[in-house]
Scaffold this motif. Structure first.
Motif, PDB file in Angstrom:
ATOM      1  N   ILE A  87       0.846  -1.192   0.000  1.00  0.00           N
ATOM      2  CA  ILE A  87       0.000   0.000   0.000  1.00  0.00           C
ATOM      3  C   ILE A  87       0.876   1.235   0.000  1.00  0.00           C
ATOM      4  CG2 ILE A  87      -1.705   1.308   1.315  1.00  0.00           C
ATOM      5  CD1 ILE A  87      -2.641  -1.387   2.474  1.00  0.00           C
ATOM      6  N   ASP A  88       0.578   2.139  -0.902  1.00  0.00           N
ATOM      7  CA  ASP A  88       1.222   3.450  -0.902  1.00  0.00           C
ATOM      8  C   ASP A  88       0.454   4.288   0.115  1.00  0.00           C
ATOM      9  OD1 ASP A  88       1.933   6.127  -1.373  1.00  0.00           O
ATOM     10  OD2 ASP A  88       2.243   5.772  -3.519  1.00  0.00           O
ATOM     11  N   ALA A 128      -2.908   6.606  -0.239  1.00  0.00           N
ATOM     12  CA  ALA A 128      -4.146   6.214   0.438  1.00  0.00           C
ATOM     13  C   ALA A 128      -4.665   7.349   1.322  1.00  0.00           C
ATOM     14  CB  ALA A 128      -3.921   4.948   1.262  1.00  0.00           C
ATOM     15  N   GLU A 129      -3.776   7.967   2.088  1.00  0.00           N
ATOM     16  CA  GLU A 129      -4.184   9.084   2.947  1.00  0.00           C
ATOM     17  C   GLU A 129      -4.668  10.273   2.125  1.00  0.00           C
ATOM     18  OE1 GLU A 129      -0.710   9.529   5.423  1.00  0.00           O
ATOM     19  OE2 GLU A 129      -1.520   8.148   6.919  1.00  0.00           O
ATOM     20  N   GLU A 130      -4.026  10.523   0.999  1.00  0.00           N
ATOM     21  CA  GLU A 130      -4.462  11.603   0.108  1.00  0.00           C
ATOM     22  C   GLU A 130      -5.863  11.310  -0.449  1.00  0.00           C
ATOM     23  OE1 GLU A 130      -3.054  13.296  -4.181  1.00  0.00           O
ATOM     24  OE2 GLU A 130      -1.461  13.065  -2.670  1.00  0.00           O
ATOM     25  N   ARG A 183     -20.006   8.436   5.072  1.00  0.00           N
ATOM     26  CA  ARG A 183     -19.938   7.171   5.802  1.00  0.00           C
ATOM     27  C   ARG A 183     -19.375   6.143   4.814  1.00  0.00           C
ATOM     28  NH1 ARG A 183     -22.134   4.898  10.289  1.00  0.00           N
ATOM     29  NH2 ARG A 183     -23.475   6.704  10.657  1.00  0.00           N
ATOM     30  N   PRO A 184     -18.060   6.068   4.705  1.00  0.00           N
ATOM     31  CA  PRO A 184     -17.474   5.181   3.701  1.00  0.00           C
ATOM     32  C   PRO A 184     -17.691   3.708   4.035  1.00  0.00           C
ATOM     33  CG  PRO A 184     -15.764   6.189   5.036  1.00  0.00           C
ATOM     34  CD  PRO A 184     -17.051   6.804   5.455  1.00  0.00           C
ATOM     35  N   HIS A 185     -17.877   2.923   2.979  1.00  0.00           N
ATOM     36  CA  HIS A 185     -17.978   1.470   3.132  1.00  0.00           C
ATOM     37  C   HIS A 185     -16.560   0.923   3.147  1.00  0.00           C
ATOM     38  CE1 HIS A 185     -19.349  -2.590   2.833  1.00  0.00           C
ATOM     39  NE2 HIS A 185     -20.607  -2.218   2.651  1.00  0.00           N
ATOM     40  N   THR A 186     -16.299  -0.001   4.046  1.00  0.00           N
ATOM     41  CA  THR A 186     -14.946  -0.540   4.198  1.00  0.00           C
ATOM     42  C   THR A 186     -14.694  -1.773   3.337  1.00  0.00           C
ATOM     43  OG1 THR A 186     -15.587  -1.906   6.095  1.00  0.00           O
ATOM     44  CG2 THR A 186     -14.810   0.338   6.561  1.00  0.00           C
ATOM     45  N   LYS A 187     -15.585  -2.039   2.371  1.00  0.00           N
ATOM     46  CA  LYS A 187     -15.457  -3.280   1.605  1.00  0.00           C
ATOM     47  C   LYS A 187     -14.173  -3.357   0.791  1.00  0.00           C
ATOM     48  CE  LYS A 187     -18.741  -1.562  -1.758  1.00  0.00           C
ATOM     49  NZ  LYS A 187     -20.053  -1.842  -2.306  1.00  0.00           N
ATOM     50  N   THR A 188     -13.582  -2.229   0.468  1.00  0.00           N
ATOM     51  CA  THR A 188     -12.341  -2.268  -0.296  1.00  0.00           C
ATOM     52  C   THR A 188     -11.154  -2.632   0.584  1.00  0.00           C
ATOM     53  OG1 THR A 188     -13.177  -0.627  -1.838  1.00  0.00           O
ATOM     54  CG2 THR A 188     -10.795  -0.939  -1.775  1.00  0.00           C
ATOM     55  N   HIS A 189     -11.023  -1.974   1.727  1.00  0.00           N
ATOM     56  CA  HIS A 189      -9.840  -2.215   2.552  1.00  0.00           C
ATOM     57  C   HIS A 189     -10.076  -3.188   3.703  1.00  0.00           C
ATOM     58  CE1 HIS A 189     -11.377   0.502   5.681  1.00  0.00           C
ATOM     59  NE2 HIS A 189     -11.594   1.414   4.734  1.00  0.00           N
ATOM     60  N   LYS A 190     -11.254  -3.218   4.285  1.00  0.00           N
ATOM     61  CA  LYS A 190     -11.588  -4.098   5.415  1.00  0.00           C
ATOM     62  C   LYS A 190     -10.573  -4.016   6.546  1.00  0.00           C
ATOM     63  CE  LYS A 190     -14.237  -7.333   2.701  1.00  0.00           C
ATOM     64  NZ  LYS A 190     -15.358  -8.096   3.109  1.00  0.00           N
TER      65      LYS A 190
END
Length: 177
Positions: A14-15, A19-21, A38-45
């Motif tokens: 992970i860059d 990711a923070e940007e 309210r982001p869904h965490t399905k990408t990063h979990k």
């Protein structure tokens, strides 16, 4: 480059700066639009990134399953929406335990779920909040007709331990934040 050659595959790289940007850009855009993110965490979990999203200004997170909610809550996330319908009293037992220490909600689209929630949340000091799912063309879940929306709303209103918080569909979540 030598370090990468020593990694076994598969490996996740992970860059973190990127990711923070991305998290900051998404939060900024939501705010420009006057929205609460309210982001869904399905990408990063990952609780690590969920915390970063919360620190950036997200009002909470969304997850797909009860187990994901438990992991996030155990790692300090205190406002979680399970963006699916939960079925099964054993899952509602786990949600009730979370409900006693964090803000947690889930989707509903039928009276069986409402009855399970009412049974499991009997005796709770605060009602369990749910969002009704609207079916928007994916043919997976959710109420479809105006009659179904009205009937489920009226059914929920007869219950003591459940409160209808809002509506959601697989593309958007609207609640009273």
């Amino acid at each position: 480059m030598t370090l990468y050659r020593e990694l076994d595959t598969p490996s996740l790289l992970i860059d973190i700066k990127q990711a923070e940007e991305n998290i900051q850009n998404m939060q900024r855009r939501a705010e420009e639009l006057g929205l609460k993110l309210r982001p869904h965490t399905k990408t990063h979990k990952m609780p690590f990134f969920a915390k970063k999203q919360m620190e950036a200004g997200a009002v909470g997170i969304a997850v797909a399953k009860t187990e994901e909610a438990q992991v996030m809550a155990d790692n300090g996330i205190t406002d979680i929406f399970i963006a699916n319908e939960v079925v099964g009293i054993s899952k509602y037992r786990r949600i009730r335990a979370l409900h006693e220490r964090i803000t947690i909600r889930s989707g509903v689209d039928n009276t069986v779920q409402i009855d399970e929630i009412e049974k499991e949340f009997a005796g709770c000091e605060k009602p369990y909040e749910v969002l009704m799912e609207l079916e928007v063309g994916e043919n997976r879940s959710g109420v479809i007709t105006d009659e179904q929306i009205v009937n489920l709303t009226e059914y929920i209103k007869t219950k003591k331990h459940i409160r209808l918080r809002g509506i959601f569909c697989k593309r958007l979540i609207f609640d009273r934040h």
